[in-house]
Design a protein around this motif. Structure first.
Motif: not given
Length: 828
Positions: A648-676
């Motif tokens: 993850w590219h945070l404003p002040d640093r970078s960090t690493t985490s693992q995302v499983g099937a339960a958390e995958a609904t909170s992660v989307g592909l980043g080719y296209a994003v929305t206005l917010p």
């Protein structure tokens, strides 16, 4: 209005309140004696919101840790006309205040009797007791008269067995319009009982304004509402979330509240109240069954109790006491059950008559064949534009039929847009004008981005159908199953008179609505047009369309929406910049297209929550993931058998985490994003915008370079060299993303609609001149447009210098000027 409530808001309710009181039949049982606006009463309310007993501080529910919501803030607002009278202090204003307070109590009683449900033994049962705190406010944040009461309803209710449980939130949401209608019914009835007779202008939903108070006074004292609407427009994304943000951003600072306004917003309240007191106050007449049935049909409603409450408020101008209205609603199913079509829709004769009108218009459309395109012309046009498969078949069924009303069946909205987009290409190739009517501003932007069709102004769709520009025109009605039977019948009647073909899209941008509002749509949908399956993941490649530059921006024209989307994805792949889509469905579909087919990818792929993840693909956090805040962008580093590792590219640093099937609904592909998600875009980054950039608002100021891909509204047969599309694209660019040089030429943005149109035309003139490479003219000008050199092989196409569409650097002040000296320097 209904909002979430928590203990942190108690001080605000108490600080702004002029009166506070406890409501509900569980007040005595809980030992609540002090006013909720006083010291001890405020602590009692905080305890109830936290789920504790106000005296013993013991938890009232068996599992307090499962309470995810502390309570609800129900806002009962009096009409602006009554707020002006109540705040005047004239003789009789206390009667208006008393009527408002009794109406709030009656509305809370209706809510407690109907919408207060609590779980017991795995079933939802009516609660036997609720408690609420009312805080009466007399002004808004701008210091203007605004009589309203915040009813704070803790998430607690007494069960039939004597214990306490949590309220069912969906029931409150279902009954919110009905409780509002009960409040306005009781308010008008209470004023009549106080001896004040007013003439009422009833509005949709049951609220009514007193006609004795001038409309100019009501409008002048509503600057707070205008400020919120303007802030929503500046925010760039309509909806309830944008409205909440706008309310907070436009609220004056504490201590800077202006006093109540005078002059245009003032009224002679004393004479108005005296005149109302001299009029005879007759008992309100009983509700008319036929009028209520007609109101239900207008709202495409059935005879459920919440819908009947709203219909009563709309058809009883004199109001109705709460007890009498409750008795009428209980007897309504028997009164309204006569007649109606079998199988769904409003069960009354009025709705059935509207359904028959729609069917008659569909059968008797005598001139609808004028919008019929010869099949050989349509097939040649669709083949030239690259449409095939199910999308082409659905488009041919729409464009080559002589039906007065065609129905596009429910499917994914992207597939429906592609179907209509292909049919629009065939219609416009044959010279048939096409327009679209949408229920929301967001829907209009989506249709314009993916089909090039612009929606008319609000309220103009029906006028366009009745007075169509020519016989044989086409009107696409988005979310037709959300349209009330009466409105749909009027639209069909006007379209039949004007010779306009209607294309009714079921679902559309408004989403599924269950059964259609009109039963006639069920009959017409039996021969519905099945949309194609675009976007398919094999369509990620795009041809190189000719770009046109304007002051640090590049516009890429495409004859269809599908090609515009593919062109945007190609530009994003070449530059590494994200594509900005207007909503979640568009972003999700474009992400799946950009990810490419799994078979063509040399790297392995892992499916989580229906999304394909590969090493190296960009991702974005759709919501908070532990320490990772929402809208954070990241990159997939590696794949495991059950999870992915993301940096993850945070404003002040970078960090690493693992995302499983339960958390995958909170992660989307980043080719296209929305206005917010643009708030996380670094300053000076490149951006690819699908559609016109006029809704990006203030977020565009940090973008150093952008590629805008638009679908042209001109004839698709002319291809990318269509002057009409280039003109429209230049106008969208300069209006949505103007630079200082153009603004210096056209002058400041005016406020009136007529002057705004002239200003937009002037900006368009300067934009086209800059596209042609002509030198800038100093100062505001109304000179006629000079001659533009033409292309040697395309006489209708002007010559435009074409710079590098994507410069090597990610941002910067603008484009290089060596290959285009006519553009001049551009500020950052």
């Amino acid at each position: 209005m209904i909002n979430s409530a928590s203990t942190g808001q108690v001080r605000y309710w108490q600080r702004e309140a002029v009166r506070s009181s406890w409501e509900g039949d569980a007040v005595a049982e809980l030992g609540l004696s002090s006013s909720p606006g006083e010291g001890q009463g405020r602590h009692d309310l905080s305890a109830l919101l936290a789920g504790r007993h106000p005296v013993s501080a013991a938890p009232l529910t068996a599992r307090p840790g499962l309470r995810r919501r502390q309570g609800w803030d129900l806002v009962f607002a009096a009409p602006k006309s009554l707020s002006l009278l109540a705040s005047s202090g004239a003789q009789g204003s206390e009667k208006v205040l008393g009527a408002h307070r009794r109406a709030v109590s009656d509305a809370i009683g209706v809510l407690a009797d109907n919408a207060a449900l609590v779980s017991q033994g795995g079933r939802l049962l009516p609660a036997t007791g609720v408690v609420a705190a009312g805080f009466e406010h007399s002004a808004n944040a701008a210091g203007e008269p605004h009589l309203h009461t915040h009813v704070v309803l803790p998430n607690l209710a007494r069960r039939p067995d004597g214990g306490w449980g949590c309220l069912a939130g969906p029931a409150l949401w279902t009954w919110r319009e009905a409780v509002s209608a009960a409040f306005h019914l009781a308010l008008r009835a209470s004023l009549n009982a106080e001896g004040l007779a007013f003439s009422w202008e009833v509005m949709p939903g049951g609220m009514a304004e007193a006609l004795e108070v001038p409309a100019q006074a009501r409008t002048a004292s509503a600057s707070r509402s205008r400020a919120v609407r303007a802030a929503v427009v500046a925010f760039g994304s309509p909806g309830s979330a944008a409205r909440r943000v706008a309310q907070g951003s436009s609220r004056p600072a504490r201590g800077a509240v202006a006093p109540a306004r005078t002059g245009e917003g003032s009224v002679d309240a004393a004479s108005l109240l005296a005149r109302a007191a001299r009029r005879p106050c007759l008992p309100p007449p009983p509700p008319s069954t036929s009028a209520v049935a007609g109101a239900l049909a207008e709202r495409s409603s059935g005879s459920a109790p919440p819908e009947v409450w709203v219909a009563l408020a709309e058809t009883c101008p004199s109001g109705l006491p709460a007890a009498q209205a409750q008795a009428w609603v209980q007897a309504a199913p028997g009164l309204l059950a006569a007649g109606g079509p079998a199988g769904g829709g409003p069960s009354n004769r009025v709705a059935a008559r509207y359904d028959d009108e729609v069917l008659d218009a569909a059968i008797g459309g005598r001139v609808a064949h004028l919008a019929e395109v010869p099949r050989v012309v349509a097939e040649a046009e669709l083949a030239a534009l690259g449409f095939g498969g199910g999308t082409a078949e659905a488009a041919l069924a729409l464009a080559c039929s002589g039906h007065a009303i065609s129905v596009v069946g429910p499917a994914g909205w992207m597939a429906q847009a592609a179907c209509v987009d292909a049919a629009r290409a065939a219609w416009q190739a044959a010279g048939v004008p096409v327009a679209v009517a949408t229920p929301s501003e967001l829907g209009a932007r989506r249709w314009q981005a993916l089909t090039g069709l612009e929606a008319p102004e609000r309220g103009a769709a029906r006028r366009w159908a009745v007075r169509g520009p020519a016989l044989g025109s086409v009107l696409v009605v988005d979310a037709a199953d959300h349209v009330a039977p009466a409105a749909l019948a009027r639209l069909a009647r006007g379209a039949a008179a004007a010779g306009t073909k209607l294309v009714l899209v079921l679902g559309g941008t408004a989403g599924p609505a269950g059964r259609p509002a009109s039963s006639s749509l069920e009959q017409l949908a039996r021969s519905q047009v099945e949309p194609g399956s675009w976007p398919a993941r094999s369509q990620a490649s795009a041809p190189a369309w000719t770009p046109y530059s304007l002051a640090g921006l590049v516009v890429r024209g495409a004859p269809t929406g599908a090609q515009a989307a593919r062109s945007a994805l190609a530009a994003a792949a070449a530059s590494g910049a994200p594509v900005v889509a207007y909503g979640g469905p568009e972003a999700e579909a474009l992400n799946l297209v950009a990810s490419g087919p799994p078979a063509a990818s040399p790297s392995p792929e892992l499916l989580l929550a229906g999304r394909p993840f590969r090493a190296g693909v960009p991702v974005v956090a759709l919501r908070r993931l532990g320490p990772i805040p929402a809208a954070t962008r990241g990159t997939v580093m590696s794949l495991d058998s059950r999870c992915i590792t993301v940096r993850w590219h945070l404003p002040d640093r970078s960090t690493t985490s693992q995302v499983g099937a339960a958390e995958a609904t909170s992660v989307g592909l980043g080719y296209a994003v929305t206005l917010p998600y643009l708030r996380t875009l670094p300053t000076g980054r490149a951006l690819v915008c699908l559609g016109p950039p006029d809704q990006l608002g203030a977020r565009s100021r940090d973008v150093g370079f952008a590629v805008v891909t638009v679908a042209g509204p001109g004839r698709p047969a002319l291809g990318p060299h269509d002057p009409a599309r280039v003109r429209s694209a230049a106008r969208s660019l300069v209006l949505g993303w103007p630079d200082e040089a153009v603004l210096e030429q056209a002058g400041p943005r005016p406020g009136s609609p007529a002057a705004l149109r002239r200003w937009a035309a002037e900006l368009e003139t300067h934009a086209l001149e800059r596209l042609a490479g002509l030198p800038a003219r100093p100062g505001p000008s109304r000179l006629p447009r000079p001659a533009v050199p033409v292309h040697p092989t395309h006489p209708t196409h002007p010559v435009h210098p074409v710079p590098n569409p994507l410069p090597g650097r990610a941002g910067g002040p603008g484009l290089a000027r060596a290959d285009n000296p006519g553009l001049g320097p551009v500020p950052g």
